[in-house]
Design a protein around this motif. Structure first.
Motif, mmCIF file in Angstrom:
data_model
loop_
_atom_site.group_PDB
_atom_site.id
_atom_site.type_symbol
_atom_site.label_atom_id
_atom_site.label_comp_id
_atom_site.label_asym_id
_atom_site.label_seq_id
_atom_site.Cartn_x
_atom_site.Cartn_y
_atom_site.Cartn_z
ATOM 1 N N SER A 102 1.867 5.736 18.029
ATOM 2 C CA SER A 102 0.908 4.655 17.806
ATOM 3 C C SER A 102 -0.520 5.126 18.042
ATOM 4 C CB SER A 102 1.229 3.479 18.731
ATOM 5 O OG SER A 102 1.363 3.939 20.063
ATOM 6 N N GLY A 106 -0.619 8.674 14.477
ATOM 7 C CA GLY A 106 0.662 8.025 14.256
ATOM 8 C C GLY A 106 0.863 7.537 12.832
ATOM 9 N N HIS A 107 2.127 7.277 12.499
ATOM 10 C CA HIS A 107 2.509 6.713 11.198
ATOM 11 C C HIS A 107 2.074 7.595 10.034
ATOM 12 C CE1 HIS A 107 3.958 3.279 13.331
ATOM 13 N NE2 HIS A 107 2.780 3.111 13.887
ATOM 14 N N GLY A 126 -2.830 6.472 12.257
ATOM 15 C CA GLY A 126 -3.004 5.417 13.245
ATOM 16 C C GLY A 126 -2.775 4.006 12.730
ATOM 17 N N LYS A 127 -2.475 3.870 11.425
ATOM 18 C CA LYS A 127 -2.294 2.521 10.859
ATOM 19 C C LYS A 127 -0.971 2.430 10.125
ATOM 20 C CE LYS A 127 -6.957 0.709 10.258
ATOM 21 N NZ LYS A 127 -7.999 1.731 10.310
ATOM 22 N N LYS A 128 -0.072 1.638 10.673
ATOM 23 C CA LYS A 128 1.188 1.441 9.964
ATOM 24 C C LYS A 128 0.989 0.400 8.874
ATOM 25 C CE LYS A 128 2.988 -1.901 13.324
ATOM 26 N NZ LYS A 128 4.032 -2.102 14.338
ATOM 27 N N ASP A 138 5.470 3.297 8.098
ATOM 28 C CA ASP A 138 5.750 2.688 9.398
ATOM 29 C C ASP A 138 7.014 3.354 9.936
ATOM 30 O OD1 ASP A 138 5.946 1.156 11.653
ATOM 31 O OD2 ASP A 138 6.517 -0.700 10.632
ATOM 32 N N ASN A 139 6.843 4.183 10.960
ATOM 33 C CA ASN A 139 7.962 4.955 11.517
ATOM 34 C C ASN A 139 8.674 5.800 10.450
ATOM 35 O OD1 ASN A 139 7.334 3.728 13.897
ATOM 36 N ND2 ASN A 139 9.343 2.837 14.252
ATOM 37 N N GLY A 159 11.121 -0.871 11.590
ATOM 38 C CA GLY A 159 9.724 -1.111 11.211
ATOM 39 C C GLY A 159 9.654 -1.859 9.895
#
Length: 321
Positions: A102, A106-107, A126-128, A138-139, A159
Motif C-alpha cells: 500500500s 504498491g499495486h 500507490g493507487k489501486k 489491485d493486488n 481485491g
C-alpha cells in the motif's frame, strides 16, 4: 500371492512412487531467509534463482545460484512482493515482481535488471484501481513473460479485480477477461499463470477451485479443470520442461500435484500422475521450475523458506538431454 493380487499391489505401489525428492542441500545456508518467502523464479539460462520475501528492514529479493550459493540481495522499490518472474533471453535478463503493498510502489508490476535496478513500472504506483487507461491493478498476483516480450498478468489476489490481461511487449492491451464470477472466463482470485508450448494459457483460478485454459493469441476460452480440486483450489501452475506435466501447488493442503498435460485441441478433465505431500503448515504459495534440470523451487510461506525438489528417476530421463 495369487497373481492378480500381486499385480494390484505392484500397480498401486508404482503409482505412489515419489517422482521428486527434496534437495536438503539447497540453499547451502538457509539463514538468508529472514522473512515470509512468497515467490520464487528461475532464470534457467543463467542458472539463477530469485526469491522475494516480505518483512520489515530485510532485503526483499535474494539471488542464489541453482547450486544453492547466495550471490546478492536487493531491496530497492519493492514494498510487498507477491509474484515474481525471471525473463531471460540471450539479449536481456530481467526480473518482474508484482507488488501488492500500500506504499509508494504498491499495486504495480515492476521490471528490474538482475542487479535490482528498476527498469519499468506497470500500473499506477500507490493507487489501486480497475482502470485500463491508464492501467491500474489491485493486488496483482503473478505474471508470465514470453520470450517474445508478451506479458500475461493475473490481477489479483483478492481485491477489486479478477482478471487475466495480455499485454504486448510495448505494454498495449491485446486482450483481457475481466469479470468476477464462476462461469467460463470469469475468475475468483486468479493467482498464477503460465503458458505452454502449444500456445495455451493456464490460470490457477484459486477461488473457483479450478484451472482455466485460454488460447494465447485470441484469448478464446478452451476449457477448465475442476475435478482435481474438490478439496482446495490451485495456488500455482507451472509446466515441466518437457511440457508433459503441469505442476500445481495447493496452499492449505501443503501439497504438490503432478497433472498430465492434455493433447493439443482437447482440454478434457485433469488427471493426477503423482502427489507430493509436504510437511503440515508448510503452505506452498508459488513455485517455479528449472527449464534445464526440471527441479521445482517452492516458496513456502508457512515454513518461511524456499525448497528445491529434484526429479528422481528414469521417469524424467528426458530432462537435461
Amino acid at each position: 500371492l495369487p497373481l492378480h493380487l500381486h499385480l494390484a499391489f505392484k500397480i498401486s505401489w508404482r503409482a505412489e512412487e515419489a517422482l521428486y525428492r527434496l534437495d536438503v542441500d539447497w540453499p547451502k545456508y538457509s539463514e538468508y531467509f529472514t522473512g515470509a518467502t512468497f515467490c520464487v523464479a528461475v532464470d534457467s539460462l543463467n542458472g539463477l534463482v530469485y526469491v522475494a520475501q516480505r518483512g520489515d528492514n530485510i532485503p526483499k529479493v535474494l539471488v542464489f545460484t541453482e547450486d544453492g550459493y547466495f550471490l546478492r540481495a536487493w531491496n530497492y522499490t519493492v514494498d510487498t512482493p507477491h509474484g515474481i518472474f525471471a525473463a531471460s533471453t540471450p539479449h536481456e535478463q530481467s526480473v518482474w515482481i508484482t507488488d501488492v503493498g500500500s506504499g509508494l510502489y504498491g499495486h504495480t508490476i515492476k521490471k528490474y535488471n538482475s542487479f535490482g535496478d528498476l527498469v519499468q513500472v506497470l500500473g499506477t504506483p500507490g493507487k489501486k484501481g480497475t482502470g485500463l487507461n491508464p492501467l491500474q491493478f489491485d493486488n496483482p498476483a503473478e505474471l508470465y513473460v514470453e520470450d517474445t516480450g508478451d506479458i500475461y498478468i493475473v490481477d489479483g489476489d483478492g481485491g477489486l479485480n479478477n482478471r487475466l490481461i495480455k499485454l504486448s511487449q510495448d505494454f498495449m492491451i491485446l486482450w483481457l477477461h475481466g469479470e468476477n464470477g464462476t462461469g467460463p472466463a470469469k475468475f475468483s482470485i486468479p493467482h498464477s499463470v503460465t503458458v505452454d508450448s502449444d500456445g495455451r494459457v493456464w490460470v490457477a483460478d484459486r477461488g473457483n477451485k479450478r484451472i482455466q485454459v485460454f488460447d494465447k493469441d485470441t484469448g478464446e476460452w478452451l476449457g477448465a479443470w475442476n475435478n482435481c480440486f474438490a478439496e482446495e483450489g490451485p495456488s500455482a501452475v507451472r509446466f515441466t520442461p518437457d511440457g508433459k506435466h503441469l505442476i500445481v501447488a495447493q496452499l492449505h493442503l501443503s501439497r504438490l500435484l503432478l497433472l498430465a498435460a492434455p493433447p493439443v485441441g482437447s482440454i478434457g478433465d485433469c488427471s493426477v500422475t503423482s502427489t507430493t505431500q509436504l510437511a503440515g503448515q508448510v503452505s506452498p504459495h508459488l513455485l517455479d521450475v528449472s527449464g534445464k534440470t526440471g527441479a521445482i523451487y517452492v516458496a513456502e510461506i508457512g515454513a518461511k523458506q524456499v525448497q528445491k525438489y529434484v526429479p528422481v528417476n528414469s521417469y524424467f530421463s528426458s530432462f537435461g538431454s
